[in-house]
Design a protein around this motif. Structure first.
Motif, PDB file in Angstrom:
ATOM      1  N   VAL A  36       0.841  -1.184   0.000  1.00 36.95           N
ATOM      2  CA  VAL A  36       0.000   0.000   0.000  1.00 36.95           C
ATOM      3  C   VAL A  36       0.880   1.238   0.000  1.00 36.95           C
ATOM      4  O   VAL A  36       1.875   1.301   0.728  1.00 36.95           O
ATOM      5  N   TYR A  37       0.518   2.225  -0.818  1.00 34.49           N
ATOM      6  CA  TYR A  37       1.219   3.505  -0.790  1.00 34.49           C
ATOM      7  C   TYR A  37       0.206   4.601  -1.115  1.00 34.49           C
ATOM      8  O   TYR A  37      -0.879   4.336  -1.636  1.00 34.49           O
ATOM      9  N   PHE A  38       0.573   5.842  -0.770  1.00 34.45           N
ATOM     10  CA  PHE A  38      -0.331   6.979  -0.933  1.00 34.45           C
ATOM     11  C   PHE A  38       0.254   7.970  -1.927  1.00 34.45           C
ATOM     12  O   PHE A  38       1.457   8.192  -1.974  1.00 34.45           O
ATOM     13  N   MET A  39      -0.641   8.554  -2.731  1.00 31.70           N
ATOM     14  CA  MET A  39      -0.205   9.485  -3.762  1.00 31.70           C
ATOM     15  C   MET A  39      -0.092  10.893  -3.175  1.00 31.70           C
ATOM     16  O   MET A  39      -0.947  11.339  -2.407  1.00 31.70           O
ATOM     17  N   ASN A  40       0.964  11.608  -3.560  1.00 30.03           N
ATOM     18  CA  ASN A  40       1.215  12.961  -3.088  1.00 30.03           C
ATOM     19  C   ASN A  40       0.788  13.951  -4.178  1.00 30.03           C
ATOM     20  O   ASN A  40       1.326  13.950  -5.279  1.00 30.03           O
ATOM     21  N   PHE A  41      -0.159  14.827  -3.853  1.00 29.32           N
ATOM     22  CA  PHE A  41      -0.670  15.780  -4.833  1.00 29.32           C
ATOM     23  C   PHE A  41      -0.227  17.215  -4.530  1.00 29.32           C
ATOM     24  O   PHE A  41      -0.846  18.178  -4.993  1.00 29.32           O
ATOM     25  N   SER A  42       0.841  17.375  -3.769  1.00 26.15           N
ATOM     26  CA  SER A  42       1.269  18.717  -3.361  1.00 26.15           C
ATOM     27  C   SER A  42       1.788  19.557  -4.526  1.00 26.15           C
ATOM     28  O   SER A  42       1.939  20.777  -4.389  1.00 26.15           O
ATOM     29  N   SER A  43       2.055  18.937  -5.683  1.00 29.84           N
ATOM     30  CA  SER A  43       2.542  19.701  -6.830  1.00 29.84           C
ATOM     31  C   SER A  43       1.425  20.171  -7.752  1.00 29.84           C
ATOM     32  O   SER A  43       1.684  20.737  -8.821  1.00 29.84           O
ATOM     33  N   LEU A  44       0.168  19.957  -7.371  1.00 25.95           N
ATOM     34  CA  LEU A  44      -0.944  20.490  -8.159  1.00 25.95           C
ATOM     35  C   LEU A  44      -0.809  22.003  -8.268  1.00 25.95           C
ATOM     36  O   LEU A  44      -0.458  22.687  -7.297  1.00 25.95           O
ATOM     37  N   SER A  45      -1.110  22.543  -9.456  1.00 33.03           N
ATOM     38  CA  SER A  45      -1.039  23.994  -9.623  1.00 33.03           C
ATOM     39  C   SER A  45      -2.064  24.676  -8.715  1.00 33.03           C
ATOM     40  O   SER A  45      -3.160  24.157  -8.504  1.00 33.03           O
ATOM     41  N   HIS A  46      -1.685  25.814  -8.155  1.00 32.58           N
ATOM     42  CA  HIS A  46      -2.579  26.668  -7.360  1.00 32.58           C
ATOM     43  C   HIS A  46      -3.040  26.020  -6.052  1.00 32.58           C
ATOM     44  O   HIS A  46      -3.964  26.535  -5.420  1.00 32.58           O
ATOM     45  N   ILE A  47      -2.400  24.955  -5.637  1.00 31.97           N
ATOM     46  CA  ILE A  47      -2.894  24.267  -4.440  1.00 31.97           C
ATOM     47  C   ILE A  47      -2.625  25.071  -3.168  1.00 31.97           C
ATOM     48  O   ILE A  47      -3.216  24.816  -2.127  1.00 31.97           O
ATOM     49  N   GLN A  48      -1.736  26.073  -3.251  1.00 34.75           N
ATOM     50  CA  GLN A  48      -1.484  26.915  -2.080  1.00 34.75           C
ATOM     51  C   GLN A  48      -2.087  28.310  -2.233  1.00 34.75           C
ATOM     52  O   GLN A  48      -1.844  29.185  -1.400  1.00 34.75           O
ATOM     53  N   ASP A  49      -2.879  28.524  -3.278  1.00 36.05           N
ATOM     54  CA  ASP A  49      -3.487  29.843  -3.455  1.00 36.05           C
ATOM     55  C   ASP A  49      -4.425  30.165  -2.298  1.00 36.05           C
ATOM     56  O   ASP A  49      -5.174  29.299  -1.818  1.00 36.05           O
ATOM     57  N   VAL A  50      -4.394  31.418  -1.877  1.00 38.92           N
ATOM     58  CA  VAL A  50      -5.222  31.872  -0.753  1.00 38.92           C
ATOM     59  C   VAL A  50      -6.466  32.569  -1.311  1.00 38.92           C
ATOM     60  O   VAL A  50      -6.355  33.403  -2.222  1.00 38.92           O
ATOM     61  N   PRO A  51      -7.665  32.266  -0.806  1.00 45.64           N
ATOM     62  CA  PRO A  51      -8.876  32.936  -1.293  1.00 45.64           C
ATOM     63  C   PRO A  51      -8.779  34.453  -1.132  1.00 45.64           C
ATOM     64  O   PRO A  51      -8.220  34.951  -0.156  1.00 45.64           O
TER      65      PRO A  51
END
Length: 782
Positions: A287-302
């Motif tokens: 079992v392993y988990f996928m890391n999606f931290s490189s998605l574009s705009h994932i750290q954008d602030v509203p």
């Protein structure tokens, strides 16, 4: 007596006679008075019959009926035939062979011989049947694990081993004085511990092809799905969290004792929970988990954070996301998934490499308000239109990129994105053809209030009209796609079933007749769908009900539909059928009625949908006031004789109208209304007003309870006491505010056995007789 006087007398006599034919006691019976319309329509596997649920004889519930060529009218299906028609049968490459699950058991079915064969049955039911890429290989879920069923060999293999809680190795007893003392004093205890460790070590040296257990603790485990090749299983974990639910008390019970039920969770930033997208590699038993931290705009602030000092300096971090179940192409060579941010402001579509645990971003959509629209659920845990074309490498999906929900494709090899439909209209529903080279689309191309049906070939992207007349067409294609089963309605004509050949500009042949003689005995009006300009220049649609000039009393009533994101100013039969009939009764009495698709309503594109962001009771209320102005300026309405009413969101707008613009409406009836958005549910409210902890100003200016001191007109409030959607507590809290403020021009009617949607005719009659009396007393006696 001259001809003019005779004509006036005839008109008045006609009005009196017609108004007498509409009685609240009758129209508030709903479909019992109208006639129950057919629903849940579907084709038989061979395309020779159509089935549907119907109740033409006013029995206690619906039954399954069928129709086929040669029948003059539908006939009642046998219980076994009815049950079989509702099953979800999975197609195979063999046109004679299907598989299905019934009551937790696995069956195969031969279309030619019309016989079923039971293949698997245990005390634990199975679910989620999937077809494998290899003929005869099936997968299903049982007790939170996946099994492979090989119909070629007759074998069943468990391929995952997920378990709740902790493993025995991790669940060792905590060190304590007593435990240490026992080991220190007794050789027996020390010998038993040594034997336990020796047996555990020895068991690890023996290899087994049975999957080793994976323990997921107290987290919520779900969305377990296998790829068509049977190489990987994907799943979702949601972090364990204790969240408080609202309580609702039931007063009318069978045993005479009050009961308390949990209902919903209030809107809160605390409801945003970390999720993980997991992959189980079947061959490697890992079992392993996928890391999606490189998605574009994932750290954008509203952007709304800029309004609050404490939010301006907030540390940037990855948004919490939800990854939907993967969608696979036919041979399992590609997997794609939709990802949503939990604040619902971002949506990604990605291609997954399950072997390596990596992904490639295909599309990103952002909305400072919230993601939504047809084919794009506004729930971050929901999945929209997403699939593969027949070439196995082209993905199709819907997006509001242009401001309207349209259909797009993306080729995974060429990386080319193509927009297939364009215009200031919406694609409402998408079905891929049997050969996966064309789409069948339900759209609003001719009018926002129509539901038209077209065919669109991917190769030329030209809409071919099939059903385009005014009204709504709900279409089911026959298995061979040669025929259409259509559920159609118009403004003053309830839903009926029709069949038609699948060709351009086809003609419908009616097969059901559902309306009662009582319903047909009245000449139901076709409300005109009009458009007026709002004060900000936005076109707003509404249904207009007008009395005959001789009968007009210069009073008007505005009806506000519920749900917020819902359309009612359309050209087909309304879900608000009681209200439609009530409006006919009001017009008979001389009232003009306007039913507005205010800002936030469905059917008019992204900007209209999100026009209420951070301020409910803003543009959605000014649209009502602009509608009133339209009536005063164009239809002779006395501005002092205008009332307003509605239920749920419509009740909320009624309260906001009476409390924030108290001089606009002489009276209002608020049914099952939200009074304070902090107390409503998480998913709906968080989209529109963000969260009370991060955007308190949006909640304060949008909640009627803060404006209770402004009440001037006559306000009637009506609420079910067992409403598990908008809690009865909502109206109690506002009532207490009125009492404390010394307000007198209000009343509350409570309905002890009714939830959010009323069920009992006597409750409907009582409710609407009070509403009618309110308007007659406050608008006609001025």
């Amino acid at each position: 007596m001259n001809k003019k006087i005779i004509l006036i007398i005839c008109i008045l006599f006609s009005i009196i006679i017609q108004s007498q034919t509409l009685k609240l006691e009758e129209i508030m019976k709903g479909n019992t008075f109208i006639g129950a319309q057919p629903e849940n329509e579907r084709w038989s596997l061979d395309g020779q019959k159509v089935y549907f649920d119907w109740n033409p004889n006013n029995e206690l519930g619906t039954s399954t009926y069928f129709w086929k060529n040669g029948l003059s009218k539908p006939e009642l299906a046998s219980p076994n035939e009815a049950a079989f028609s509702k099953l979800d049968l999975k197609k195979t490459d063999n046109p004679d062979l299907y598989y299905y699950i019934d009551k937790g058991r696995l069956f195969s079915y031969s279309l030619k011989s019309k016989t079923s064969k039971k293949l698997y049955q245990q005390s634990s039911p199975i679910a989620n049947l999937q077809m494998g890429a290899v003929a005869g290989i099936l997968y299903f879920r049982q007790n939170e694990n996946l099994f492979q069923f090989n119909n070629n060999e007759g074998s069943i293999i468990q391929i995952t081993n997920f378990r709740k809680g902790k493993s025995e190795e991790k669940a060792t007893d905590k060190e304590s004085f007593l435990k240490s003392q026992q080991e220190e004093l007794f050789q027996f205890v020390r010998d038993q511990e040594a034997l336990k460790k020796w047996n555990l070590a020895k068991s690890k040296t023996t290899k087994s092809d049975f999957p080793k257990p994976y323990y997921y603790g107290k987290n919520t485990f779900g969305n377990l799905k296998v790829d068509p090749k049977g190489n990987f299983a994907t799943f979702r974990l949601i972090e364990d969290s204790e969240r408080k639910s609202e309580k609702m008390e039931l007063f009318i019970t069978a045993d005479g004792y009050n009961q308390v039920e949990d209902t919903k969770e209030k809107v809160s930033v605390d409801n945003l929970l970390a999720t993980k997208f997991g992959i189980y590699n079947i061959a490697k038993d890992s079992v392993y988990f996928m890391n999606f931290s490189s998605l574009s705009h994932i750290q954008d602030v509203p952007k709304y954070f800029e309004l609050y000092e404490k939010s301006k300096t907030a540390e940037k971090k990855n948004k919490l996301i939800v990854v939907q179940e993967p969608v696979y192409n036919e041979n399992g060579s590609y997997a794609i998934a939709e990802i949503r941010s939990q604040d619902n402001k971002d949506r990604w579509i990605v291609s997954l490499n399950l072997e390596n645990g990596t992904f490639q971003e295909l599309d990103h959509q952002h909305d400072e308000a919230w993601i939504g629209g047809p084919g794009i659920p506004s729930n971050s845990y929901g999945r929209g239109t997403l699939g593969f074309l027949g070439d196995n490498e082209t993905v199709y999906f819907q997006s509001e990129e242009t401001g309207y929900s349209h259909l797009y494709t993306y080729n995974l090899k060429s990386k080319k994105k193509t927009q297939l439909t364009k215009g200031n209209w919406e694609v409402r529903n998408v079905n891929l053809s049997k050969d996966k080279k064309s789409f069948y689309l339900t759209t609003t191309t001719t009018h926002p209030g129509n539901r038209n049906f077209y065919k669109l070939e991917v190769s030329n992207a030209v809409l071919q009209p099939i059903l385009t007349k005014d009204g709504a067409h709900e279409v089911s294609l026959s298995p061979d796609e040669s025929s259409l089963l259509v559920r159609y309605s118009y403004k003053n004509k309830p839903w009926e079933l029709y069949v038609a050949p699948n060709k351009k500009n086809t003609n419908l042949n009616q097969i059901t007749s559902s309306t009662s003689e009582s319903f047909k005995g009245y000449s139901w009006r076709e409300p005109e769908v009009i458009t007026f300009k709002a004060q900000d220049g936005t076109p707003v649609n509404a249904r207009l009900y007008k009395p005959q000039t001789a009968n007009a009393n210069k009073a008007a009533i505005l009806f506000v539909h519920g749900a917020g994101y819902l359309q009612n100013a359309h050209n087909y039969w309304s879900t608000y059928h009681r209200e439609y009939m009530f409006h006919n009764l009001l017009v008979d009495l001389g009232y003009t009625v306007l039913d507005i698709d205010y800002r936030g309503s469905d059917g008019y594109g992204r900007d209209f949908r999100t026009g209420i962001y951070r301020f409910m009771g803003g543009k959605d209320l000014t649209d009502q006031i602009d509608g009133k102005k339209f009536l005063v300026e164009n239809h002779g309405i006395d501005a002092s004789k205008v009332g307003i009413y509605g239920g749920s969101y419509g009740g909320f707008i009624t309260l906001m109208g009476m409390l924030t613009t108290p001089k606009e409406f002489a009276s209002g009836a608020a049914l099952r209304s939200v009074t304070d958005w902090v107390h409503y549910n998480h998913g709906y409210t968080g989209n529109i007003l963000n969260f009370p902890e991060t955007d308190p100003d949006a909640y304060k200016k949008s909640s009627p309870i803060y404006f209770a001191d402004n009440l001037q007109g006559d306000l009637l409030m009506l609420h079910g006491m067992v409403d598990d959607n908008v809690e009865y507590k909502d109206i109690v809290r506002l009532s207490q505010r009125f009492i404390e403020l010394g307000k007198k021009k209000w009343s509350l009617s409570s309905f002890p056995v009714e939830a959010h949607g009323f069920k009992e005719t006597y409750s409907w009659v009582d409710e609407y007789s009070r509403i009618l009396n309110l308007f007659n007393d406050t608008l006609l006696k001025k």
